[in-house]
Design a protein around this motif. Sequence first.
Motif, short mmCIF file in Angstrom:
data_model
loop_
_atom_site.label_atom_id
_atom_site.label_comp_id
_atom_site.label_asym_id
_atom_site.label_seq_id
_atom_site.Cartn_x
_atom_site.Cartn_y
_atom_site.Cartn_z
N LEU A 1 0.80 -1.23 0.00
CA LEU A 1 0.00 0.00 0.00
C LEU A 1 0.83 1.27 0.00
CD1 LEU A 1 -2.87 -0.98 2.48
CD2 LEU A 1 -2.86 -1.07 -0.02
N ARG A 2 2.15 1.15 -0.01
CA ARG A 2 3.02 2.32 0.03
C ARG A 2 2.69 3.37 -1.03
NH1 ARG A 2 8.19 2.91 -2.01
NH2 ARG A 2 8.32 0.67 -2.33
N PRO A 3 2.31 2.97 -2.26
CA PRO A 3 1.95 3.99 -3.25
C PRO A 3 0.75 4.86 -2.84
CG PRO A 3 2.37 1.89 -4.33
CD PRO A 3 2.36 1.62 -2.85
N LEU A 4 -0.03 4.39 -1.88
CA LEU A 4 -1.20 5.16 -1.43
C LEU A 4 -0.91 6.05 -0.23
CD1 LEU A 4 -3.92 2.37 -1.71
CD2 LEU A 4 -3.32 4.12 -3.39
N ASN A 5 0.32 6.02 0.27
CA ASN A 5 0.66 6.81 1.46
C ASN A 5 0.49 8.31 1.26
OD1 ASN A 5 1.22 4.59 3.01
ND2 ASN A 5 3.43 4.70 2.77
N GLY A 6 0.67 8.79 0.04
CA GLY A 6 0.52 10.22 -0.21
C GLY A 6 -0.85 10.61 -0.70
N ALA B 1 -5.61 -13.80 -3.13
CA ALA B 1 -5.09 -12.65 -3.88
C ALA B 1 -6.22 -11.90 -4.57
CB ALA B 1 -4.05 -13.11 -4.90
N GLN B 2 -7.18 -12.63 -5.14
CA GLN B 2 -8.32 -11.97 -5.79
C GLN B 2 -9.15 -11.19 -4.77
OE1 GLN B 2 -9.18 -11.44 -8.98
NE2 GLN B 2 -10.78 -10.17 -8.07
N THR B 3 -9.33 -11.75 -3.60
CA THR B 3 -10.08 -11.05 -2.56
C THR B 3 -9.34 -9.78 -2.13
OG1 THR B 3 -11.04 -13.12 -1.81
CG2 THR B 3 -11.12 -11.27 -0.27
N THR C 1 -9.11 -3.85 -2.24
CA THR C 1 -8.35 -2.66 -2.59
C THR C 1 -9.08 -1.85 -3.63
OG1 THR C 1 -6.30 -3.82 -2.05
CG2 THR C 1 -6.09 -1.82 -3.37
N ALA C 2 -9.62 -2.52 -4.66
CA ALA C 2 -10.36 -1.81 -5.70
C ALA C 2 -11.60 -1.13 -5.12
CB ALA C 2 -10.76 -2.77 -6.82
N ALA C 3 -12.29 -1.81 -4.21
CA ALA C 3 -13.48 -1.22 -3.59
C ALA C 3 -13.10 0.01 -2.76
CB ALA C 3 -14.19 -2.24 -2.72
N ALA C 4 -12.01 -0.07 -2.03
CA ALA C 4 -11.56 1.07 -1.22
C ALA C 4 -11.18 2.24 -2.11
CB ALA C 4 -10.40 0.66 -0.32
N LEU C 5 -10.48 1.97 -3.19
CA LEU C 5 -10.08 3.05 -4.10
C LEU C 5 -11.29 3.65 -4.81
CD1 LEU C 5 -6.81 1.55 -5.58
CD2 LEU C 5 -7.04 3.35 -3.86
#
Length: 101
Positions: free
Chosen positions: A35-40, A85-87, A92-96
């Motif tokens: 998730l590091r790319p989402l830190n900013g 992995a799919q879950t 992640t997709a739902a959160a984004l």
Amino acid sequence: MIRADPASAISASITKPSAGAGRPGRRFGLIDEALRPLNGTLAVRQPGQFEQLKLGLAVVVSAETLFTLTDLCGLAPEAAIASAAQTARSLTAAALGAASR
């Protein structure tokens, strides 16, 4: 060696959370790195949602998940990993998606 039945082990981990301190938490480092790319972005704009995503991924990225999928659902190890992995991708997709609304 005396082994506790799974229900007792789960019960003890819920009623005595300090007992869990001895378990390794390797998944948290993996989740943080993923998730590091989402830190900013998400972590800054919606920290509560970001933390909930991390908690959701902690449920999915676990040995317990793989045990459930293999032992109880009857999946082969490779299929269990693919399912987990799919879950994780879906969470992640739902959160984004929710963050972009």
